[in-house]
Design an enzyme around this catalytic site. Structure first.
Site, PDB file in Angstrom:
ATOM      1  N   ALA A 134     -18.514 -15.352 -12.352  1.00 48.35           N
ATOM      2  CA  ALA A 134     -17.761 -14.759 -13.463  1.00 48.35           C
ATOM      3  C   ALA A 134     -17.138 -15.837 -14.342  1.00 48.35           C
ATOM      4  CB  ALA A 134     -16.672 -13.844 -12.903  1.00 48.35           C
TER       5      ALA A 134
ATOM      6  N   CYS B 264      19.257  -1.312   3.991  1.00 43.29           N
ATOM      7  CA  CYS B 264      19.356  -0.177   4.923  1.00 43.29           C
ATOM      8  C   CYS B 264      18.581  -0.397   6.212  1.00 43.29           C
ATOM      9  CB  CYS B 264      18.865   1.082   4.221  1.00 43.29           C
ATOM     10  SG  CYS B 264      17.074   1.162   4.100  1.00 43.29           S
TER      11      CYS B 264
ATOM     12  N   HIS C 240      -5.203  -0.681  -7.751  1.00 42.48           N
ATOM     13  CA  HIS C 240      -4.839  -0.722  -6.321  1.00 42.48           C
ATOM     14  C   HIS C 240      -3.469  -1.351  -6.102  1.00 42.48           C
ATOM     15  CE1 HIS C 240      -9.447  -0.551  -5.436  1.00 42.48           C
ATOM     16  NE2 HIS C 240      -8.948   0.623  -5.765  1.00 42.48           N
TER      17      HIS C 240
ATOM     18  N   SER D  26     -17.310  -7.354  -8.471  1.00 42.71           N
ATOM     19  CA  SER D  26     -17.040  -6.229  -7.580  1.00 42.71           C
ATOM     20  C   SER D  26     -18.338  -5.708  -6.965  1.00 42.71           C
ATOM     21  CB  SER D  26     -16.369  -5.083  -8.349  1.00 42.71           C
ATOM     22  OG  SER D  26     -16.166  -3.973  -7.480  1.00 42.71           O
TER      23      SER D  26
ATOM     24  N   CYS E 269      11.271  -0.601  -0.134  1.00 45.76           N
ATOM     25  CA  CYS E 269      11.736  -0.049   1.152  1.00 45.76           C
ATOM     26  C   CYS E 269      11.371   1.432   1.214  1.00 45.76           C
ATOM     27  CB  CYS E 269      13.254  -0.207   1.271  1.00 45.76           C
ATOM     28  SG  CYS E 269      13.929   0.677   2.685  1.00 45.76           S
TER      29      CYS E 269
ATOM     30  N   ILE F  16      -5.205  -7.028  -6.357  1.00 43.76           N
ATOM     31  CA  ILE F  16      -3.764  -6.839  -6.150  1.00 43.76           C
ATOM     32  C   ILE F  16      -3.024  -8.179  -6.210  1.00 43.76           C
ATOM     33  CG2 ILE F  16      -4.041  -4.719  -4.809  1.00 43.76           C
ATOM     34  CD1 ILE F  16      -3.821  -6.415  -2.257  1.00 43.76           C
ATOM     35  N   ASP F  17      -3.719  -9.250  -6.645  1.00 43.73           N
ATOM     36  CA  ASP F  17      -3.163 -10.614  -6.597  1.00 43.73           C
ATOM     37  C   ASP F  17      -2.331 -10.985  -7.824  1.00 43.73           C
ATOM     38  OD1 ASP F  17      -6.596 -11.589  -7.061  1.00 43.73           O
ATOM     39  OD2 ASP F  17      -5.082 -11.239  -8.622  1.00 43.73           O
TER      40      ASP F  17
HETATM   41  N1  APR Z   1     -18.365 -14.441  -9.540  1.00 45.84           N
HETATM   42  C1  APR Z   1     -18.922 -13.197  -9.565  1.00 45.84           C
HETATM   43  N2  APR Z   1     -19.061 -12.410  -8.450  1.00 45.84           N
HETATM   44  C2  APR Z   1     -18.624 -12.931  -7.284  1.00 45.84           C
HETATM   45  C3  APR Z   1     -18.062 -14.228  -7.188  1.00 45.84           C
HETATM   46  C4  APR Z   1     -17.945 -15.004  -8.385  1.00 45.84           C
HETATM   47  N3  APR Z   1     -17.424 -16.216  -8.391  1.00 45.84           N
HETATM   48  N4  APR Z   1     -17.739 -14.463  -5.879  1.00 45.84           N
HETATM   49  C5  APR Z   1     -18.078 -13.326  -5.192  1.00 45.84           C
HETATM   50  N5  APR Z   1     -18.611 -12.403  -6.028  1.00 45.84           N
HETATM   51  C6  APR Z   1     -19.021 -11.018  -5.754  1.00 45.84           C
HETATM   52  C7  APR Z   1     -19.711 -10.802  -4.414  1.00 45.84           C
HETATM   53  O1  APR Z   1     -21.099 -10.885  -4.604  1.00 45.84           O
HETATM   54  C8  APR Z   1     -19.260  -9.388  -4.011  1.00 45.84           C
HETATM   55  O2  APR Z   1     -20.276  -8.425  -4.258  1.00 45.84           O
HETATM   56  O3  APR Z   1     -17.833 -10.264  -5.708  1.00 45.84           O
HETATM   57  C9  APR Z   1     -18.064  -9.085  -4.937  1.00 45.84           C
HETATM   58  C10 APR Z   1     -16.766  -8.729  -4.232  1.00 45.84           C
HETATM   59  O4  APR Z   1     -16.934  -7.494  -3.587  1.00 45.84           O
HETATM   60  P1  APR Z   1     -15.829  -6.944  -2.570  1.00 45.84           P
HETATM   61  O5  APR Z   1     -15.443  -8.002  -1.634  1.00 45.84           O
HETATM   62  O6  APR Z   1     -16.359  -5.676  -2.017  1.00 45.84           O
HETATM   63  O7  APR Z   1     -14.566  -6.699  -3.514  1.00 45.84           O
HETATM   64  P2  APR Z   1     -14.203  -5.452  -4.441  1.00 45.84           P
HETATM   65  O8  APR Z   1     -15.409  -4.825  -5.028  1.00 45.84           O
HETATM   66  O9  APR Z   1     -13.167  -5.919  -5.370  1.00 45.84           O
HETATM   67  O10 APR Z   1     -13.538  -4.434  -3.386  1.00 45.84           O
HETATM   68  C11 APR Z   1     -13.033  -3.235  -3.850  1.00 45.84           C
HETATM   69  O11 APR Z   1     -12.177  -2.683  -1.689  1.00 45.84           O
HETATM   70  O12 APR Z   1     -11.260  -3.490   0.213  1.00 45.84           O
HETATM   71  C12 APR Z   1     -10.991  -2.768  -0.909  1.00 45.84           C
HETATM   72  O13 APR Z   1      -8.957  -2.418  -2.047  1.00 45.84           O
HETATM   73  C13 APR Z   1      -9.911  -3.393  -1.778  1.00 45.84           C
HETATM   74  O14 APR Z   1      -9.854  -3.612  -4.181  1.00 45.84           O
HETATM   75  C14 APR Z   1     -10.663  -3.753  -3.055  1.00 45.84           C
HETATM   76  C15 APR Z   1     -11.826  -2.803  -3.050  1.00 45.84           C
END
Ligand code: APR
Length: 248
Positions: free
Chosen positions: A235, A154, A119, A192, A127, A103-104
């Site tokens: 990444a 408002c 997301h 992720s 509002c 969401i950044d």
């Molecule tokens: N390169 C690759 N992977 C990385 C790096 C990096 N530099 N740094 C961290 N990671 C990995 C971690 O190993 C972790 O498994 O990124 C993953 C991030 O996982 P989460 O914190 O669970 O994030 P995400 O999967 O985006 O979360 C999904 O959950 O909280 C909600 O809405 C929020 O969009 C979010 C959703």
């Protein structure tokens, strides 16, 4: 390097790639991830800080977290090599769409065009009473006057244009993401943990429709067993090497 070479070959051979990103892609821009050590949810309970029911019950939880924790980080954050490399791959005509859970807004800042923000985007607000829209800089000013911030027009309650837990995703964005995942021939999930639904179903949809599935993530994910390639390297390192390879 061998794994990146392999992925590079697949990227070279493909014209219809979907890149799916999570918080790990923005970690190197100084934005903490959610899960794992040092993640937001390690310290802040998402049931209180990111849940629609709690937001309506007591919005000060969300807004104090936003003011003290998220806004300062967002203000400083810049796209990193991963965001920039993904934008370059799109400019080279390799990518169908960037589907992000983030969401950044950093993919957009890096120059990516075809972005599906599953997301929402925490740099935009509205509002709840009159639907007036606000940008991040405007909300930061309102937060200096009151917490929760009040609508200038408002005095209504302002909310972020993000999907909080307990809310459904935008059906149009989700359906486009499902279509692109169904039609792609290479699906790359990066940064992720692949545990949050319905987003985490998209790699499975792609795989079930014949795409090659690659997972780039520091930690293991529950979908590693169905992936054609798993790369546990940052990444930014992987995507920048892929771009170097294509441009050389
Ligand atoms: N390169 C690759 N992977 C990385 C790096 C990096 N530099 N740094 C961290 N990671 C990995 C971690 O190993 C972790 O498994 O990124 C993953 C991030 O996982 P989460 O914190 O669970 O994030 P995400 O999967 O985006 O979360 C999904 O959950 O909280 C909600 O809405 C929020 O969009 C979010 C959703």
């Amino acid at each position: 390097m061998e794994l990146i070479e392999k992925l590079g070959g697949w990227v070279n051979a493909s014209q219809n790639i979907v890149i799916f990103t999570g918080a790990g892609v923005s970690a190197e821009s100084g934005i903490p991830t959610y899960r794992g050590q040092g993640g937001y949810w390690d310290k802040y309970d998402p049931k209180k800080y990111a849940n629609i029911n709690y937001f309506h019950k007591d919005p000060s939880y969300y807004w104090s977290f936003f003011k003290e924790v998220r806004a300062p980080v967002l203000k400083k954050a810049k796209p990193n090599l991963a965001h920039e490399s993904i934008a370059t791959l799109e400019a080279l005509g390799k990518i169908k769409s960037v589907i992000t859970q983030n969401i950044d807004g950093l993919h957009k800042k890096a120059g990516s065009k075809n972005i599906l923000e599953l997301h929402g985007n925490t740099r935009m607000f509205s509002c709840l009473e009159c639907n007036a829209e606000y940008r991040l800089d405007q909300v930061n000013k309102l937060l200096e006057k009151s917490l929760p911030p009040e609508c200038d027009k408002c005095s209504g309650l302002i909310r972020p244009q993000v999907i909080l837990f307990g809310e459904s995703l935008d059906p149009i964005i989700l359906s486009r993401a499902e279509t692109d995942s169904t039609q792609c021939d290479l699906f790359i999930a990066a940064g992720s943990s692949l545990v949050v639904q319905p987003a985490a179903s998209l790699p499975i949809i792609a795989k079930n429709n014949g795409a090659k599935l690659t997972i780039i993530n520091i930690d293991p994910t529950p979908l590693d067993s169905i992936a054609d390639l798993v790369i546990n390297i940052s990444a930014s390192e992987v995507f920048s090497k892929i771009v170097q390879r294509i441009e050389s």
